[in-house]
Design a protein around this motif. Sequence first.
Motif, PDB file in Angstrom:
ATOM      1  N   LEU A 179     -90.868  -4.686  63.669  1.00 18.51           N
ATOM      2  CA  LEU A 179     -91.132  -5.841  62.826  1.00 18.51           C
ATOM      3  C   LEU A 179     -89.971  -6.817  62.900  1.00 18.51           C
ATOM      4  O   LEU A 179     -88.814  -6.407  62.944  1.00 18.51           O
ATOM      5  N   PRO A 180     -90.262  -8.105  62.873  1.00 17.18           N
ATOM      6  CA  PRO A 180     -89.168  -9.079  62.817  1.00 17.18           C
ATOM      7  C   PRO A 180     -88.511  -9.008  61.440  1.00 17.18           C
ATOM      8  O   PRO A 180     -89.129  -8.561  60.474  1.00 17.18           O
ATOM      9  N   GLU A 181     -87.282  -9.432  61.359  1.00 18.58           N
ATOM     10  CA  GLU A 181     -86.612  -9.434  60.057  1.00 18.58           C
ATOM     11  C   GLU A 181     -87.285 -10.424  59.109  1.00 18.58           C
ATOM     12  O   GLU A 181     -87.434 -10.172  57.920  1.00 18.58           O
ATOM     13  N   TYR A 182     -87.738 -11.545  59.683  1.00 21.87           N
ATOM     14  CA  TYR A 182     -88.378 -12.584  58.873  1.00 21.87           C
ATOM     15  C   TYR A 182     -89.499 -13.213  59.672  1.00 21.87           C
ATOM     16  O   TYR A 182     -89.323 -13.569  60.833  1.00 21.87           O
ATOM     17  N   ASP A 183     -90.678 -13.334  59.063  1.00 26.83           N
ATOM     18  CA  ASP A 183     -91.825 -13.978  59.701  1.00 26.83           C
ATOM     19  C   ASP A 183     -91.859 -15.426  59.213  1.00 26.83           C
ATOM     20  O   ASP A 183     -92.223 -15.689  58.060  1.00 26.83           O
ATOM     21  N   HIS A 184     -91.469 -16.352  60.080  1.00 30.80           N
ATOM     22  CA  HIS A 184     -91.386 -17.763  59.697  1.00 30.80           C
ATOM     23  C   HIS A 184     -92.759 -18.360  59.425  1.00 30.80           C
ATOM     24  O   HIS A 184     -92.889 -19.232  58.566  1.00 30.80           O
ATOM     25  N   LEU A 185     -93.784 -17.901  60.126  1.00 38.16           N
ATOM     26  CA  LEU A 185     -95.124 -18.438  59.931  1.00 38.16           C
ATOM     27  C   LEU A 185     -95.660 -18.083  58.545  1.00 38.16           C
ATOM     28  O   LEU A 185     -96.176 -18.921  57.832  1.00 38.16           O
ATOM     29  N   ARG A 186     -95.512 -16.825  58.160  1.00 36.74           N
ATOM     30  CA  ARG A 186     -96.001 -16.374  56.848  1.00 36.74           C
ATOM     31  C   ARG A 186     -94.949 -16.507  55.750  1.00 36.74           C
ATOM     32  O   ARG A 186     -95.240 -16.271  54.592  1.00 36.74           O
ATOM     33  N   GLN A 187     -93.739 -16.812  56.137  1.00 34.18           N
ATOM     34  CA  GLN A 187     -92.609 -16.911  55.223  1.00 34.18           C
ATOM     35  C   GLN A 187     -92.441 -15.619  54.419  1.00 34.18           C
ATOM     36  O   GLN A 187     -92.401 -15.612  53.195  1.00 34.18           O
ATOM     37  N   VAL A 188     -92.370 -14.521  55.174  1.00 41.12           N
ATOM     38  CA  VAL A 188     -92.253 -13.190  54.578  1.00 41.12           C
ATOM     39  C   VAL A 188     -91.042 -12.487  55.187  1.00 41.12           C
ATOM     40  O   VAL A 188     -90.823 -12.540  56.390  1.00 41.12           O
ATOM     41  N   ARG A 189     -90.260 -11.835  54.345  1.00 40.74           N
ATOM     42  CA  ARG A 189     -89.150 -10.995  54.807  1.00 40.74           C
ATOM     43  C   ARG A 189     -89.625  -9.550  54.745  1.00 40.74           C
ATOM     44  O   ARG A 189     -90.091  -9.086  53.711  1.00 40.74           O
ATOM     45  N   TYR A 190     -89.547  -8.851  55.877  1.00 41.29           N
ATOM     46  CA  TYR A 190     -89.996  -7.464  55.941  1.00 41.29           C
ATOM     47  C   TYR A 190     -88.905  -6.523  55.433  1.00 41.29           C
ATOM     48  O   TYR A 190     -87.742  -6.686  55.757  1.00 41.29           O
ATOM     49  N   GLU A 191     -89.310  -5.544  54.643  1.00 42.12           N
ATOM     50  CA  GLU A 191     -88.370  -4.556  54.121  1.00 42.12           C
ATOM     51  C   GLU A 191     -88.078  -3.458  55.136  1.00 42.12           C
ATOM     52  O   GLU A 191     -87.061  -2.802  55.058  1.00 42.12           O
ATOM     53  N   ASN A 192     -89.020  -3.235  56.057  1.00 40.34           N
ATOM     54  CA  ASN A 192     -88.879  -2.173  57.044  1.00 40.34           C
ATOM     55  C   ASN A 192     -88.677  -2.757  58.430  1.00 40.34           C
ATOM     56  O   ASN A 192     -89.066  -3.890  58.700  1.00 40.34           O
ATOM     57  N   LYS A 193     -88.110  -1.951  59.327  1.00 42.28           N
ATOM     58  CA  LYS A 193     -87.858  -2.401  60.693  1.00 42.28           C
ATOM     59  C   LYS A 193     -89.000  -2.069  61.643  1.00 42.28           C
ATOM     60  O   LYS A 193     -89.177  -2.716  62.658  1.00 42.28           O
ATOM     61  N   TRP A 194     -89.774  -1.023  61.336  1.00 42.80           N
ATOM     62  CA  TRP A 194     -90.815  -0.543  62.244  1.00 42.80           C
ATOM     63  C   TRP A 194     -92.104  -0.307  61.476  1.00 42.80           C
ATOM     64  O   TRP A 194     -92.084   0.032  60.303  1.00 42.80           O
ATOM     65  N   ILE A 195     -93.238  -0.452  62.187  1.00 45.25           N
ATOM     66  CA  ILE A 195     -94.529  -0.058  61.647  1.00 45.25           C
ATOM     67  C   ILE A 195     -95.217   0.818  62.691  1.00 45.25           C
ATOM     68  O   ILE A 195     -95.167   0.531  63.892  1.00 45.25           O
ATOM     69  N   VAL A 196     -95.804   1.901  62.227  1.00 49.71           N
ATOM     70  CA  VAL A 196     -96.583   2.795  63.078  1.00 49.71           C
ATOM     71  C   VAL A 196     -98.029   2.636  62.626  1.00 49.71           C
ATOM     72  O   VAL A 196     -98.355   2.885  61.463  1.00 49.71           O
TER      73      VAL A 196
END
Length: 100
Positions: free
Chosen positions: A25-42
Amino acid sequence: MGEVIVAEAKASIAGCRRWVGILRLPEYDHLRQVRYENKWIVLEREIKIGAGIDYDIADEDILFLKKYYANTEEEIYDILKVIDIEPCKFTYPWKVDYPM
């Protein structure tokens, strides 16, 4: 999202296909303006065979979709152990017909 590696696993139901994908996962999704708490998704999903031949899968074709989140590689290995997937089976999506 970033690149994905995928493993095809044994389906739980006859007439289906099951995949497990790992995405960073990106640290920050600029399109959705969301900061992810996790680094990976399975992502674990199973679909009916014949559905999505052109990779256009309808919601009714997806038998299940599970999401697991991790912050370290160790956590990823723990998740793979729980869902019974060997890490050595992961490859490029096109080698296992992974529907994106």
